[in-house]
Design a protein around this motif. Structure first.
Motif, PDB file in Angstrom:
ATOM      1  N   PHE A 141       0.941  -1.238   0.030  1.00  0.00           N
ATOM      2  CA  PHE A 141       0.191  -0.056  -0.153  1.00  0.00           C
ATOM      3  C   PHE A 141       0.897   1.115  -0.057  1.00  0.00           C
ATOM      4  CE2 PHE A 141      -2.868   2.749   2.637  1.00  0.00           C
ATOM      5  CZ  PHE A 141      -3.543   3.309   1.684  1.00  0.00           C
ATOM      6  N   LYS A 142       2.059   1.212   0.933  1.00  0.00           N
ATOM      7  CA  LYS A 142       2.716   2.424   0.821  1.00  0.00           C
ATOM      8  C   LYS A 142       3.637   2.586  -0.508  1.00  0.00           C
ATOM      9  CE  LYS A 142       5.753   2.212   4.303  1.00  0.00           C
ATOM     10  NZ  LYS A 142       6.827   1.973   5.016  1.00  0.00           N
ATOM     11  N   MET A 143       3.895   1.368  -1.093  1.00  0.00           N
ATOM     12  CA  MET A 143       4.514   1.432  -2.159  1.00  0.00           C
ATOM     13  C   MET A 143       3.905   2.120  -3.319  1.00  0.00           C
ATOM     14  SD  MET A 143       7.927   0.962  -1.868  1.00  0.00           S
ATOM     15  CE  MET A 143       8.934  -0.207  -1.900  1.00  0.00           C
ATOM     16  N   GLU A 144       2.394   1.779  -3.409  1.00  0.00           N
ATOM     17  CA  GLU A 144       1.477   2.195  -4.372  1.00  0.00           C
ATOM     18  C   GLU A 144       1.253   3.803  -4.183  1.00  0.00           C
ATOM     19  OE1 GLU A 144      -2.043   0.038  -3.989  1.00  0.00           O
ATOM     20  OE2 GLU A 144      -1.053  -1.817  -4.422  1.00  0.00           O
TER      21      GLU A 144
ATOM     22  N   GLU B 208       2.112   6.955  -7.034  1.00  0.00           N
ATOM     23  CA  GLU B 208       0.875   7.671  -7.193  1.00  0.00           C
ATOM     24  C   GLU B 208       1.513   9.235  -7.093  1.00  0.00           C
ATOM     25  OE1 GLU B 208      -2.464   6.913  -5.240  1.00  0.00           O
ATOM     26  OE2 GLU B 208      -2.709   4.961  -5.849  1.00  0.00           O
ATOM     27  N   VAL B 209       2.169   9.599  -6.195  1.00  0.00           N
ATOM     28  CA  VAL B 209       2.747  10.963  -5.754  1.00  0.00           C
ATOM     29  C   VAL B 209       4.256  11.250  -6.352  1.00  0.00           C
ATOM     30  CG1 VAL B 209       1.256  11.287  -3.892  1.00  0.00           C
ATOM     31  CG2 VAL B 209       3.438  10.432  -3.610  1.00  0.00           C
ATOM     32  N   GLY B 210       4.613  10.170  -7.014  1.00  0.00           N
ATOM     33  CA  GLY B 210       5.871  10.265  -7.942  1.00  0.00           C
ATOM     34  C   GLY B 210       7.167  10.227  -6.842  1.00  0.00           C
ATOM     35  N   VAL B 211       6.955   9.534  -5.840  1.00  0.00           N
ATOM     36  CA  VAL B 211       8.210   9.573  -4.856  1.00  0.00           C
ATOM     37  C   VAL B 211       8.967   8.261  -4.935  1.00  0.00           C
ATOM     38  CG1 VAL B 211       8.748   9.248  -2.367  1.00  0.00           C
ATOM     39  CG2 VAL B 211       7.247  11.157  -3.195  1.00  0.00           C
ATOM     40  N   ASN B 212      10.151   8.217  -5.019  1.00  0.00           N
ATOM     41  CA  ASN B 212      10.881   6.858  -5.369  1.00  0.00           C
ATOM     42  C   ASN B 212      10.886   6.200  -4.011  1.00  0.00           C
ATOM     43  OD1 ASN B 212      12.220   4.824  -6.785  1.00  0.00           O
ATOM     44  ND2 ASN B 212      14.196   5.823  -6.996  1.00  0.00           N
ATOM     45  N   LEU B 213      10.374   5.293  -3.543  1.00  0.00           N
ATOM     46  CA  LEU B 213      10.645   4.336  -2.375  1.00  0.00           C
ATOM     47  C   LEU B 213      11.444   3.372  -2.721  1.00  0.00           C
ATOM     48  CD1 LEU B 213       7.491   4.280   0.132  1.00  0.00           C
ATOM     49  CD2 LEU B 213       9.649   5.674   0.094  1.00  0.00           C
TER      50      LEU B 213
ATOM     51  N   SER C 202      11.054  15.731   4.067  1.00  0.00           N
ATOM     52  CA  SER C 202       9.979  15.780   4.805  1.00  0.00           C
ATOM     53  C   SER C 202       8.711  15.911   3.907  1.00  0.00           C
ATOM     54  CB  SER C 202      10.175  16.977   5.823  1.00  0.00           C
ATOM     55  OG  SER C 202      10.880  16.794   6.825  1.00  0.00           O
ATOM     56  N   ARG C 203       9.041  16.711   2.783  1.00  0.00           N
ATOM     57  CA  ARG C 203       7.998  16.833   1.683  1.00  0.00           C
ATOM     58  C   ARG C 203       7.494  15.489   1.034  1.00  0.00           C
ATOM     59  NH1 ARG C 203       5.899  21.266  -1.764  1.00  0.00           N
ATOM     60  NH2 ARG C 203       7.106  22.630  -0.071  1.00  0.00           N
ATOM     61  N   GLU C 204       8.593  14.950   0.707  1.00  0.00           N
ATOM     62  CA  GLU C 204       8.195  13.453   0.083  1.00  0.00           C
ATOM     63  C   GLU C 204       7.578  12.584   0.994  1.00  0.00           C
ATOM     64  OE1 GLU C 204      11.999  13.061  -3.106  1.00  0.00           O
ATOM     65  OE2 GLU C 204      12.389  12.892  -0.915  1.00  0.00           O
ATOM     66  N   ALA C 205       8.094  12.402   2.359  1.00  0.00           N
ATOM     67  CA  ALA C 205       7.537  11.321   3.094  1.00  0.00           C
ATOM     68  C   ALA C 205       6.104  11.880   3.506  1.00  0.00           C
ATOM     69  CB  ALA C 205       8.257  11.335   4.282  1.00  0.00           C
ATOM     70  N   GLY C 206       5.882  13.247   3.566  1.00  0.00           N
ATOM     71  CA  GLY C 206       4.555  13.724   4.013  1.00  0.00           C
ATOM     72  C   GLY C 206       3.607  13.563   2.857  1.00  0.00           C
ATOM     73  N   SER C 207       4.059  13.596   1.674  1.00  0.00           N
ATOM     74  CA  SER C 207       3.174  13.344   0.745  1.00  0.00           C
ATOM     75  C   SER C 207       2.784  12.033   0.471  1.00  0.00           C
ATOM     76  CB  SER C 207       3.747  13.928  -0.875  1.00  0.00           C
ATOM     77  OG  SER C 207       4.691  13.109  -1.076  1.00  0.00           O
ATOM     78  N   VAL C 208       3.620  11.009   0.758  1.00  0.00           N
ATOM     79  CA  VAL C 208       3.162   9.579   0.652  1.00  0.00           C
ATOM     80  C   VAL C 208       2.271   9.183   2.005  1.00  0.00           C
ATOM     81  CG1 VAL C 208       4.209   7.272   1.100  1.00  0.00           C
ATOM     82  CG2 VAL C 208       5.322   8.735  -0.263  1.00  0.00           C
ATOM     83  N   GLY C 209       2.564   9.803   3.010  1.00  0.00           N
ATOM     84  CA  GLY C 209       1.691   9.645   4.134  1.00  0.00           C
ATOM     85  C   GLY C 209       0.372  10.244   3.678  1.00  0.00           C
ATOM     86  N   GLY C 210       0.083  11.440   3.331  1.00  0.00           N
ATOM     87  CA  GLY C 210      -1.062  12.085   2.966  1.00  0.00           C
ATOM     88  C   GLY C 210      -1.542  11.317   1.925  1.00  0.00           C
ATOM     89  N   GLN C 211      -1.063  10.733   0.976  1.00  0.00           N
ATOM     90  CA  GLN C 211      -1.984   9.820  -0.292  1.00  0.00           C
ATOM     91  C   GLN C 211      -2.279   8.670   0.473  1.00  0.00           C
ATOM     92  OE1 GLN C 211      -2.462  10.850  -3.064  1.00  0.00           O
ATOM     93  NE2 GLN C 211      -3.393   9.116  -3.865  1.00  0.00           N
ATOM     94  N   MET C 212      -1.688   7.985   1.578  1.00  0.00           N
ATOM     95  CA  MET C 212      -2.260   6.883   2.049  1.00  0.00           C
ATOM     96  C   MET C 212      -3.403   7.274   2.835  1.00  0.00           C
ATOM     97  SD  MET C 212       1.192   5.312   3.440  1.00  0.00           S
ATOM     98  CE  MET C 212       0.532   3.708   4.213  1.00  0.00           C
ATOM     99  N   VAL C 213      -3.362   8.449   3.841  1.00  0.00           N
ATOM    100  CA  VAL C 213      -4.774   8.725   4.550  1.00  0.00           C
ATOM    101  C   VAL C 213      -5.729   8.877   3.642  1.00  0.00           C
ATOM    102  CG1 VAL C 213      -5.544  10.528   5.990  1.00  0.00           C
ATOM    103  CG2 VAL C 213      -3.305   9.502   6.493  1.00  0.00           C
ATOM    104  N   LYS C 214      -5.448   9.561   2.388  1.00  0.00           N
ATOM    105  CA  LYS C 214      -6.505  10.167   1.300  1.00  0.00           C
ATOM    106  C   LYS C 214      -7.245   8.800   0.806  1.00  0.00           C
ATOM    107  CE  LYS C 214      -7.095  12.255  -3.064  1.00  0.00           C
ATOM    108  NZ  LYS C 214      -6.522  12.825  -4.183  1.00  0.00           N
ATOM    109  N   ARG C 215      -6.642   8.057   0.515  1.00  0.00           N
ATOM    110  CA  ARG C 215      -7.025   6.540   0.067  1.00  0.00           C
ATOM    111  C   ARG C 215      -7.743   5.645   1.037  1.00  0.00           C
ATOM    112  NH1 ARG C 215      -2.725   3.312  -3.254  1.00  0.00           N
ATOM    113  NH2 ARG C 215      -4.465   1.920  -3.199  1.00  0.00           N
TER     114      ARG C 215
END
Length: 63
Positions: free
Chosen positions: A19-22, A26-31, A41-54
């Motif tokens: 789920f985290k990788m997906e 989606e937000v263009g962060v290379n994990l 922090s911006r990249e990590a936050g955008s991943v977490g934000g996308q997870m919460v949104k979904r």
């Protein structure tokens, strides 16, 4: 420093990692597998934000 990022249900760890990788793609962060402490922090936050949104979208569909 105390960390509270443990998975409460160990059997769910693989699913959460997928789920985290997906969300990251989606937000263009290379994990990568394992350590990702070099993310901004911006990249990590955008991943977490996308997870919460979904998760919220999924919950709303079930209502």
């Amino acid at each position: 420093m105390s960390r509270n990022n443990r998975v409460l249900v160990p059997q769910a760890k693989a699913g959460l990692d997928r789920f985290k990788m997906e969300a990251a793609s989606e937000v263009g962060v290379n994990l990568k597998e394992g350590y990702n402490g070099d993310l901004t922090s911006r990249e990590a936050g955008s991943v977490g934000g996308q997870m919460v949104k979904r998760m919220v979208e999924s919950y709303e569909k079930k209502l």
